[in-house]
Design a protein around this motif. Structure first.
Motif, PDB file in Angstrom:
ATOM      1  N   MET A   1       0.837  -1.200   0.000  1.00 36.75           N
ATOM      2  CA  MET A   1       0.000   0.000   0.000  1.00 36.75           C
ATOM      3  C   MET A   1       0.870   1.249   0.000  1.00 36.75           C
ATOM      4  N   SER A   2       0.520   2.220  -0.848  1.00 36.36           N
ATOM      5  CA  SER A   2       1.172   3.521  -0.838  1.00 36.36           C
ATOM      6  C   SER A   2       0.174   4.565  -0.346  1.00 36.36           C
ATOM      7  N   VAL A   3       0.663   5.489   0.444  1.00 37.78           N
ATOM      8  CA  VAL A   3      -0.186   6.560   0.951  1.00 37.78           C
ATOM      9  C   VAL A   3       0.480   7.896   0.651  1.00 37.78           C
ATOM     10  N   VAL A   4      -0.249   8.778  -0.016  1.00 38.73           N
ATOM     11  CA  VAL A   4       0.223  10.132  -0.276  1.00 38.73           C
ATOM     12  C   VAL A   4      -0.614  11.076   0.570  1.00 38.73           C
ATOM     13  N   LYS A   5       0.034  11.866   1.398  1.00 43.05           N
ATOM     14  CA  LYS A   5      -0.684  12.790   2.267  1.00 43.05           C
ATOM     15  C   LYS A   5      -0.906  14.118   1.548  1.00 43.05           C
ATOM     16  N   VAL A   6      -2.098  14.637   1.645  1.00 44.18           N
ATOM     17  CA  VAL A   6      -2.405  15.965   1.106  1.00 44.18           C
ATOM     18  C   VAL A   6      -2.373  16.922   2.294  1.00 44.18           C
ATOM     19  N   GLY A   7      -1.190  17.490   2.529  1.00 40.67           N
ATOM     20  CA  GLY A   7      -0.986  18.279   3.731  1.00 40.67           C
ATOM     21  C   GLY A   7      -1.290  17.440   4.954  1.00 40.67           C
ATOM     22  N   ASP A   8      -1.980  18.042   5.925  1.00 41.77           N
ATOM     23  CA  ASP A   8      -2.408  17.281   7.101  1.00 41.77           C
ATOM     24  C   ASP A   8      -3.925  17.109   7.096  1.00 41.77           C
ATOM     25  N   VAL A   9      -4.519  17.166   5.877  1.00 41.77           N
ATOM     26  CA  VAL A   9      -5.981  17.156   5.765  1.00 41.77           C
ATOM     27  C   VAL A   9      -6.527  15.757   5.488  1.00 41.77           C
ATOM     28  N   TYR A  10      -5.955  15.046   4.506  1.00 39.91           N
ATOM     29  CA  TYR A  10      -6.452  13.709   4.180  1.00 39.91           C
ATOM     30  C   TYR A  10      -5.388  12.932   3.436  1.00 39.91           C
ATOM     31  N   ASP A  11      -5.638  11.632   3.281  1.00 41.44           N
ATOM     32  CA  ASP A  11      -4.708  10.732   2.610  1.00 41.44           C
ATOM     33  C   ASP A  11      -5.278  10.273   1.273  1.00 41.44           C
ATOM     34  N   VAL A  12      -4.368   9.980   0.356  1.00 42.54           N
ATOM     35  CA  VAL A  12      -4.704   9.277  -0.872  1.00 42.54           C
ATOM     36  C   VAL A  12      -4.080   7.891  -0.757  1.00 42.54           C
ATOM     37  N   VAL A  13      -4.909   6.866  -0.735  1.00 42.18           N
ATOM     38  CA  VAL A  13      -4.460   5.483  -0.577  1.00 42.18           C
ATOM     39  C   VAL A  13      -4.396   4.829  -1.949  1.00 42.18           C
ATOM     40  N   ILE A  14      -3.261   4.232  -2.282  1.00 44.57           N
ATOM     41  CA  ILE A  14      -3.068   3.555  -3.566  1.00 44.57           C
ATOM     42  C   ILE A  14      -2.808   2.093  -3.258  1.00 44.57           C
ATOM     43  N   GLU A  15      -3.790   1.235  -3.555  1.00 46.36           N
ATOM     44  CA  GLU A  15      -3.690  -0.159  -3.111  1.00 46.36           C
ATOM     45  C   GLU A  15      -4.691  -1.015  -3.881  1.00 46.36           C
ATOM     46  N   PRO A  16      -4.347  -2.258  -4.192  1.00 50.32           N
ATOM     47  CA  PRO A  16      -5.336  -3.163  -4.785  1.00 50.32           C
ATOM     48  C   PRO A  16      -6.491  -3.417  -3.821  1.00 50.32           C
ATOM     49  N   ALA A  17      -7.689  -3.561  -4.379  1.00 53.82           N
ATOM     50  CA  ALA A  17      -8.883  -4.001  -3.634  1.00 53.82           C
ATOM     51  C   ALA A  17      -9.288  -3.081  -2.484  1.00 53.82           C
ATOM     52  N   CYS A  18      -8.902  -1.808  -2.527  1.00 51.48           N
ATOM     53  CA  CYS A  18      -9.266  -0.923  -1.414  1.00 51.48           C
ATOM     54  C   CYS A  18     -10.668  -0.323  -1.562  1.00 51.48           C
ATOM     55  N   ALA A  19     -11.281  -0.439  -2.737  1.00 49.45           N
ATOM     56  CA  ALA A  19     -12.593   0.175  -2.946  1.00 49.45           C
ATOM     57  C   ALA A  19     -13.632  -0.373  -1.977  1.00 49.45           C
ATOM     58  N   THR A  20     -13.641  -1.690  -1.780  1.00 55.47           N
ATOM     59  CA  THR A  20     -14.650  -2.289  -0.914  1.00 55.47           C
ATOM     60  C   THR A  20     -14.280  -2.223   0.562  1.00 55.47           C
ATOM     61  N   ARG A  21     -13.160  -1.546   0.859  1.00 59.63           N
ATOM     62  CA  ARG A  21     -12.779  -1.324   2.262  1.00 59.63           C
ATOM     63  C   ARG A  21     -13.144   0.083   2.712  1.00 59.63           C
ATOM     64  N   VAL A  22     -14.066   0.704   1.989  1.00 59.46           N
ATOM     65  CA  VAL A  22     -14.423   2.094   2.277  1.00 59.46           C
ATOM     66  C   VAL A  22     -14.936   2.251   3.707  1.00 59.46           C
ATOM     67  N   SER A  23     -15.552   1.191   4.274  1.00 55.59           N
ATOM     68  CA  SER A  23     -16.090   1.292   5.636  1.00 55.59           C
ATOM     69  C   SER A  23     -15.004   1.571   6.660  1.00 55.59           C
ATOM     70  N   GLU A  24     -13.752   1.219   6.337  1.00 53.25           N
ATOM     71  CA  GLU A  24     -12.652   1.453   7.278  1.00 53.25           C
ATOM     72  C   GLU A  24     -12.273   2.928   7.365  1.00 53.25           C
ATOM     73  N   PHE A  25     -12.788   3.728   6.416  1.00 51.40           N
ATOM     74  CA  PHE A  25     -12.351   5.121   6.343  1.00 51.40           C
ATOM     75  C   PHE A  25     -13.486   6.128   6.545  1.00 51.40           C
ATOM     76  N   ILE A  26     -14.700   5.654   6.845  1.00 50.93           N
ATOM     77  CA  ILE A  26     -15.826   6.596   6.901  1.00 50.93           C
ATOM     78  C   ILE A  26     -15.835   7.433   8.169  1.00 50.93           C
ATOM     79  N   GLY A  27     -15.160   6.987   9.215  1.00 53.96           N
ATOM     80  CA  GLY A  27     -15.134   7.746  10.452  1.00 53.96           C
ATOM     81  C   GLY A  27     -16.297   7.378  11.362  1.00 53.96           C
ATOM     82  N   ASN A  28     -16.332   8.008  12.534  1.00 51.43           N
ATOM     83  CA  ASN A  28     -17.350   7.703  13.542  1.00 51.43           C
ATOM     84  C   ASN A  28     -18.630   8.501  13.293  1.00 51.43           C
TER      85      ASN A  28
END
Length: 354
Positions: A1-28
């Motif tokens: 997995m590669s992660v590119v940070k956009v400042g300290d605001v959010y991440d861009v995740v570059i990884e196979p099969a991450c689309a269906t893992r969206v629930s891990e990133f939705i927050g509380n």
């Protein structure tokens, strides 16, 4: 997995099969999610929706037209209606699953519902990954031009699922390369070297440098937008090739792929800079060589100048009656050219229309 940070605001995740893992990133606190997807990506949109439902989120899938027809006020209004019907609050989320048109649309709908709800972007095209989904620009088109109605609205996260790229039509992959090459010309010449080292491989989604090209292009955009969120100065360099390119898209009534139009726009900008005496002819030639090597167009039809000029004068970058372009003084040395001489703009058009 590669992660590119956009400042300290959010991440861009570059990884196979991450689309269906969206629930891990939705927050509380998220109770509801609207998954916006084009008709052609219905299967993936429904998988993302199902993955959210599996963790207890009340998720709804909304299909929109493919390509630019999705970016209209009518489609946005339909999505606002869905959000209202299902009682979406400020703690709920919109998820954009698709190419750049869908991420633009989903971001705009999220930015305007209740004056802003979170959005997660899941770009499914190369163009979406390296350009549209990163940076927080959202928008829809009008009859008068592209992206004239919009807002800045940063995503919570961007998930670039590299597995999806294998399903892209070849023409769409090649069109997306225009934004990758643009990043090479304005900031990172290593991108140009990688493409030139094996153009045939660069023109394939499974090429040996694919992930590096994507990551480098995303990093260029991430670094620029983190320094200039609202496009007050530095961020304008990302518009290289876009003033003329957007005009071509409008004249063609959005039937030409965005990347193809931007490729033509970059050559136009290079010819304009050469006519203005700020860019060497050899670097104009390099534009044509790099873009042609991966199958991108570098010329446009003659006899359309009046339409193109009208479209450019409606462009967001125009100030009053003054045309403004991003041009290069050298590789990785972009500058603004404001109010260029009429002879220069016409000479550049003559040079690309042959």
């Amino acid at each position: 997995m590669s992660v590119v940070k956009v400042g300290d605001v959010y991440d861009v995740v570059i990884e196979p099969a991450c689309a269906t893992r969206v629930s891990e990133f939705i927050g509380n606190g998220v109770q509801r999610a609207l998954v916006v997807h084009p008709e052609s990506m219905r299967a993936l949109g429904e998988r993302v929706t199902a993955a959210l439902r599996d963790v207890g989120v009340e998720a709804y899938a909304a299909s929109v037209p493919d390509a630019e027809p999705a970016k209209t006020a009518a489609v946005a209004a339909d999505l606002w209606s869905l959000l209202g019907q299902h009682g979406f609050t400020r703690t709920d989320v919109v998820v954009g699953v698709g190419g750049g048109t869908v991420t633009d649309l989903a971001g705009f709908v999220a930015a305007t519902w209740l004056r802003g709800v979170p959005v997660i972007q899941v770009p499914t095209t190369l163009l979406g990954m390296v350009d549209a989904a990163v940076g927080g620009k959202t928008g829809i088109n009008t009859a008068e031009g592209k992206n004239l109605v919009g807002s800045f609205h940063e995503p919570r996260v961007v998930l670039c699922d590299t597995d999806v790229l294998a399903t892209l039509p070849q023409a769409d992959w090649v069109a997306g390369l225009a934004e990758v090459v643009k990043a090479g010309f304005i900031v990172d010449p290593v991108i140009l070297d990688l493409v030139a080292s094996d153009p045939a491989a660069a023109a394939r989604a499974d090429g040996p440098h694919t992930v590096e090209l994507i990551e480098r292009a995303i990093r260029v955009k991430a670094d620029v937008v983190a320094a200039d969120l609202r496009e007050s100065s530095l961020r304008e360099i990302l518009n290289y090739g876009h003033t003329f390119g957007h005009a071509v898209e409008q004249v063609e009534q959005f039937t030409m792929r965005h990347g193809e139009a931007v490729a033509i726009g970059m050559v136009y900008a290079a010819e304009l800079a050469c006519a203005a005496g700020v860019l060497d002819r050899s670097l104009v030639d390099r534009h044509r060589e790099v873009l042609t090597s991966v199958g991108l167009p570098t010329s446009y039809a003659s006899g359309r100048w009046a339409e193109l000029e009208t479209a450019m004068r409606r462009d967001k970058k125009t100030r009053g009656s003054m045309l403004r372009f991003v041009v290069l003084e050298d590789i990785a040395r972009p500058v603004r050219l404001e109010g260029p001489d009429e002879d220069w703009v016409r000479a550049a058009y003559a040079a690309i229309s042959g």
